[in-house]
Enzyme design. Structure first.
Site, PDB file in Angstrom:
ATOM      1  N   LYS A 125       1.176  -1.210  -0.219  1.00 16.86           N
ATOM      2  CA  LYS A 125       0.192  -0.026  -0.045  1.00 16.86           C
ATOM      3  C   LYS A 125       1.043   1.433   0.256  1.00 16.86           C
ATOM      4  CE  LYS A 125      -3.880   2.252   0.315  1.00 16.86           C
ATOM      5  NZ  LYS A 125      -4.639   2.555   1.007  1.00 16.86           N
ATOM      6  N   LYS A 165      -1.113  11.248   5.525  1.00 13.81           N
ATOM      7  CA  LYS A 165      -1.640  10.033   6.261  1.00 13.81           C
ATOM      8  C   LYS A 165      -0.238   9.039   6.570  1.00 13.81           C
ATOM      9  CE  LYS A 165      -4.059   6.751   6.834  1.00 13.81           C
ATOM     10  NZ  LYS A 165      -3.810   5.630   6.463  1.00 13.81           N
TER      11      LYS A 165
END
Length: 293
Positions: free
Chosen positions: A172, A240
Site C-alpha cells: 500500500k 498520513k
C-alpha cells in the site's frame, strides 16, 4: 458462510465494505465508535456490538477499518480491544493503512493469543468500496489468506496475496508513492499546457490514448482542469499515508525523494485548510495557488 464475521470501523470506506459482506450473505456483527454509524448496517440485517472485544467474542473472522496506526492499535490491543475477546482460531484482518512494523507487532501479539492476523489495505476509494471493486493487498500466512479470500472477493475485484505479515502494508505504501508522484506529473503537464495557451482538455484527451495514459490522468487530470476537488481520497489521509511511507524509508535507511516532495505538498494543503479536499489539489500547490504566505 457459516462463520460469523465481525467488522469494526464503519466510516466512508468501512460502511460500504461491510454492507457488501451483508449483501453476499454473511452473518455480520459490527461495531463503530458512533452508534449512528452502525444504523445502516443494522437496517441491512447486521447485529451490533458494544465494543471490539464483544465483536471478537462473537466472530471467527474480524475485520478492522479505521484511520491510523494508533487507532488500529487501540481497536486490537486496547482495554476493550479485539485481543480481549479473540477466539483461538480466529483471523483478524486489518484493512486500514498503517505502519508495517506496527502490523508485525500486532500480528505477534495476536499469535501469542492463538489467533492469526492478515494486513489487507485497499485502494480504490469510496467508489470502489461501494462497487465492491477494491484492490486488496494482503500480507500474512497463505492458509489464513485462503480462508478469508471469499470475503475479500465480496469487497474487491483485485485480490493479491503479496507476502508475509506486513507485506500488504508495504504494498500500500508503494501504491501511495505511485499515486502521489503521478498526481505531481499530471499537475505539471496540465500547468505546462495552460501556460503555453494550449487547451489542457485536448492535451488530456490526447495523452489518454498513449503511453502516458493512466487513471490518475483520466480522473484527477479532469479534477485539476475543472478545479473540482470533491474528495475521493482526502488530502489529510494521503498525507498520513505518506508519513507512513517516509517512516518506513527511515527505518530501512533509504531515501525516497519523490515521496518526500509529495509529502511536503500535502503538508501545505492541510496547513492551508484544504485537508478535506481530494489530494488532486496538489495541482494548486504546484501552480502556486497554495503555498507559504
Amino acid at each position: 458462510m457459516t462463520e460469523t464475521v465481525g467488522f469494526i470501523g464503519l466510516g466512508i470506506m468501512g460502511r460500504p465494505m461491510a454492507l457488501n459482506l451483508v449483501k453476499a450473505g454473511y452473518d455480520l456483527v459490527v461495531h463503530a465508535r458512533r452508534p449512528e454509524s452502525m444504523a445502516p448496517l443494522a437496517e441491512a440485517g447486521a447485529r451490533t456490538a458494544a465494543s471490539p472485544a464483544a465483536v471478537a467474542r462473537d466472530a471467527a473472522i474480524v475485520f478492522t477499518m479505521v484511520s491510523d496506526t494508533s487507532d488500529v492499535e487501540e481497536v486490537i490491543l486496547g482495554p476493550e480491544g479485539v485481543i480481549q475477546g479473540v477466539r483461538p482460531d480466529a483471523v483478524v484482518v486489518d484493512m486500514s493503512t498503517i505502519s508495517p512494523s506496527s502490523t508485525r507487532m500486532m500480528a505477534e501479539r495476536l499469535r501469542a493469543a492463538g489467533a492469526a492476523m492478515l494486513d489487507a489495505p485497499v485502494s480504490g476509494g469510496e467508489a470502489g468500496a461501494k462497487a465492491g471493486t477494491l484492490s486488496i493487498m494482503v500480507g500474512g500466512e497463505p492458509a489464513d489468506f485462503a480462508r478469508v479470500r471469499p470475503l475479500f472477493e465480496a469487497m474487491g475485484g483485485n485480490v493479491v496475496h503479496v507476502g508475509p505479515s506486513g507485506a500488504g502494508q508495504v504494498c500500500k505504501s508503494c501504491n501511495q508513492i505511485v499515486v502521489g508522484a503521478t498526481i505531481a506529473g499530471v499537475s505539471e503537464a496540465v500547468l505546462l499546457a495552460q501556460a503555453s495557451g494550449v487547451d489542457p482538455r485536448k492535451v488530456r484527451e490526447a495523452l489518454l490514448g498513449g503511453f502516458a495514459g493512466s487513471r490518475i490522468l483520466e480522473v484527477h487530470g479532469l479534477r485539476m482542469i475543472e478545479g473540482d476537488y470533491t474528495p475521493g481520497f482526502k488530502s489529510r489521509l494521503h498525507r498520513k499515508d505518506m508519513r507512513i511511507v517516509l517512516e518506513s524509508a527511515q527505518e530501512l535507511g533509504i531515501s525516497l525523494t519523490a515521496a518526500a516532495m509529495v509529502s511536503e505538498w500535502l503538508d501545505l494543503l492541510v496547513e492551508h485548510g484544504l485537508g478535506e479536499e481530494d489530494s488532486a489539489a496538489i495541482f494548486e500547490v504546484i501552480r502556486g495557488a497554495v503555498g507559504e504566505t
